[in-house]
Design an enzyme around this catalytic site. Sequence first.
Site, PDB file in Angstrom:
ATOM      1  CG  LEU A  64      -1.969  -1.165   1.182  1.00 48.12           C
ATOM      2  CD1 LEU A  64      -2.535  -1.465   2.560  1.00 48.12           C
ATOM      3  CD2 LEU A  64      -3.084  -0.800   0.196  1.00 48.12           C
ATOM      4  N   PRO A  65       0.254   2.423  -0.319  1.00 48.22           N
ATOM      5  CG  PRO A  65      -1.078   3.858  -1.606  1.00 48.22           C
ATOM      6  CD  PRO A  65      -1.138   2.606  -0.770  1.00 48.22           C
ATOM      7  CB  THR A  93       8.261   1.979   1.569  1.00 47.15           C
ATOM      8  OG1 THR A  93       8.848   1.012   0.714  1.00 47.15           O
ATOM      9  CG2 THR A  93       9.352   2.767   2.260  1.00 47.15           C
ATOM     10  CE  LYS A 168      12.259   0.966   0.392  1.00 50.54           C
ATOM     11  NZ  LYS A 168      12.436   0.515  -0.958  1.00 50.54           N
ATOM     12  CE  LYS A 243       6.147   5.729   1.007  1.00 51.69           C
ATOM     13  NZ  LYS A 243       5.394   4.571   0.563  1.00 51.69           N
TER      14      LYS A 243
HETATM   15  P1  NAD Z   1       0.816   2.208  -6.442  1.00 49.55           P
HETATM   16  O1  NAD Z   1       0.248   3.529  -6.143  1.00 49.55           O
HETATM   17  O2  NAD Z   1       1.053   1.812  -7.860  1.00 49.55           O
HETATM   18  O3  NAD Z   1      -0.081   1.056  -5.763  1.00 49.55           O
HETATM   19  C1  NAD Z   1      -0.745   1.188  -4.541  1.00 49.55           C
HETATM   20  C2  NAD Z   1      -2.102   0.528  -4.677  1.00 49.55           C
HETATM   21  O4  NAD Z   1      -2.777   0.565  -3.427  1.00 49.55           O
HETATM   22  C3  NAD Z   1      -3.020   1.231  -5.693  1.00 49.55           C
HETATM   23  O5  NAD Z   1      -3.475   0.289  -6.659  1.00 49.55           O
HETATM   24  C4  NAD Z   1      -4.159   1.769  -4.840  1.00 49.55           C
HETATM   25  O6  NAD Z   1      -5.411   1.770  -5.506  1.00 49.55           O
HETATM   26  C5  NAD Z   1      -4.145   0.790  -3.682  1.00 49.55           C
HETATM   27  N1  NAD Z   1      -4.794   1.305  -2.478  1.00 49.55           N
HETATM   28  C6  NAD Z   1      -4.699   2.527  -1.911  1.00 49.55           C
HETATM   29  N2  NAD Z   1      -5.433   2.587  -0.777  1.00 49.55           N
HETATM   30  C7  NAD Z   1      -6.001   1.357  -0.627  1.00 49.55           C
HETATM   31  C8  NAD Z   1      -6.852   0.790   0.344  1.00 49.55           C
HETATM   32  N3  NAD Z   1      -7.293   1.486   1.397  1.00 49.55           N
HETATM   33  N4  NAD Z   1      -7.223  -0.495   0.177  1.00 49.55           N
HETATM   34  C9  NAD Z   1      -6.803  -1.211  -0.887  1.00 49.55           C
HETATM   35  N5  NAD Z   1      -5.993  -0.725  -1.850  1.00 49.55           N
HETATM   36  C10 NAD Z   1      -5.595   0.544  -1.710  1.00 49.55           C
HETATM   37  O7  NAD Z   1       2.198   2.138  -5.609  1.00 49.55           O
HETATM   38  P2  NAD Z   1       3.403   1.095  -5.812  1.00 49.55           P
HETATM   39  O8  NAD Z   1       4.442   1.700  -6.690  1.00 49.55           O
HETATM   40  O9  NAD Z   1       2.852  -0.258  -6.121  1.00 49.55           O
HETATM   41  O10 NAD Z   1       4.020   1.124  -4.337  1.00 49.55           O
HETATM   42  C11 NAD Z   1       3.441   0.405  -3.267  1.00 49.55           C
HETATM   43  C12 NAD Z   1       4.387   0.442  -2.094  1.00 49.55           C
HETATM   44  O11 NAD Z   1       5.646  -0.109  -2.481  1.00 49.55           O
HETATM   45  C13 NAD Z   1       4.683   1.858  -1.588  1.00 49.55           C
HETATM   46  O12 NAD Z   1       4.734   1.829  -0.183  1.00 49.55           O
HETATM   47  C14 NAD Z   1       6.036   2.169  -2.208  1.00 49.55           C
HETATM   48  O13 NAD Z   1       6.764   3.115  -1.459  1.00 49.55           O
HETATM   49  C15 NAD Z   1       6.687   0.804  -2.193  1.00 49.55           C
HETATM   50  N6  NAD Z   1       7.760   0.613  -3.188  1.00 49.55           N
HETATM   51  C16 NAD Z   1       7.577   0.985  -4.487  1.00 49.55           C
HETATM   52  C17 NAD Z   1       8.589   0.773  -5.414  1.00 49.55           C
HETATM   53  C18 NAD Z   1       8.429   1.161  -6.865  1.00 49.55           C
HETATM   54  O14 NAD Z   1       9.432   1.171  -7.610  1.00 49.55           O
HETATM   55  N7  NAD Z   1       7.228   1.448  -7.331  1.00 49.55           N
HETATM   56  C19 NAD Z   1       9.802   0.169  -4.997  1.00 49.55           C
HETATM   57  C20 NAD Z   1       9.945  -0.226  -3.669  1.00 49.55           C
HETATM   58  C21 NAD Z   1       8.906  -0.007  -2.774  1.00 49.55           C
END
Ligand code: NAD
Length: 289
Positions: A64-65, A93, A168, A243
């Site tokens: 999740l975000p 994260t 992390k 972030k």
């Molecule tokens: P993203 O925004 O693509 O995905 C997050 C998903 O969560 C979305 O589909 C959103 O609709 C869903 N969401 C939001 N609130 C919700 C709720 N209450 N219930 C259910 N679903 C909900 O983000 P991402 O890039 O997939 O990143 C997710 C996590 O991974 C973050 O914490 C980010 O910091 C971490 N991360 C991302 C990367 C990257 O390269 N994208 C790398 C390492 C870590």
Amino acid sequence: MKIAFIGLGNMGGGMAANQVKAGHEVRAFDLSPEALAKAKENGCSTFDTVRDAVEGVDAVVSMLPNGKIVSSVYNADVIGVAPASAILLDCSTIDVATAIAVGEAASAAGYDAVDAPVSGGIAAANAGTLTFMVGGNDEAFARAKPILDAMGKAVIHAGGLGAGQAAKICNNMMLGIHMIGTCEAFAMAEKLGLDPQTFYDIASVSSGQSWSMTSYCPVPGAGPQSPADNGYQPGFAAALMLKDLRLAMEAAETAGVKAEMGERARQIYEAYVEAGNGGMDFSGVINTL
Ligand code: NAD
């Protein structure tokens, strides 16, 4: 195994698909209908609420975000709703304090729980080659490991609850600092008349060597293929680096640590993102130097 997967965005979508490939029954939930439709195509069954998705499962995985959302999803709809025999794995994260609070609330209700943030981007999430850093007790780690193995190439026990998030943000603080340092050095090398590939050939076998250079060189045409060769399309978006640096500076303040380079890196990425570059790869910061 029956696994509920909450959060099927850029990262979670591929990770959930890898649980299906590993032979698990994946019960998916996301607020986004598009994300749910994609999960369905990848073999997940989809649900209208978190509460429905976690019914009768052996494990809950979330991606999740941010910490606010993780806290509200777990406290409102997972803890006390999923069977107490289920293990809870949050791979998002988030800040260390929230990770510990959610983990402790879960433990108090009888669950095994871990924080298990990842290193590696969308490509690694799709390929199942993420690195997981895991916080939780030994028993929870032993239960979490085979589930995480299906999504990663390395699963490392960092310590107790919150230790995964601590590892992390310390790692990503180093990455942000290294990337800015690498960008400054390449920009200066060029001004001093050095050819970028020649400087790469020298520095990559000298003491200035780093992952930011040898795996992710910020200069187009030098070193391996990287986002620089693709117009700085991410990769790892600058907004996500910001972030992580903000989380790192929050943790530094709480822990009473003076992290001057981390703070400067935060300021530089903040300026880069505020100038409209949040969707660019974080190595694109070289264009501001
Ligand atoms: P993203 O925004 O693509 O995905 C997050 C998903 O969560 C979305 O589909 C959103 O609709 C869903 N969401 C939001 N609130 C919700 C709720 N209450 N219930 C259910 N679903 C909900 O983000 P991402 O890039 O997939 O990143 C997710 C996590 O991974 C973050 O914490 C980010 O910091 C971490 N991360 C991302 C990367 C990257 O390269 N994208 C790398 C390492 C870590």
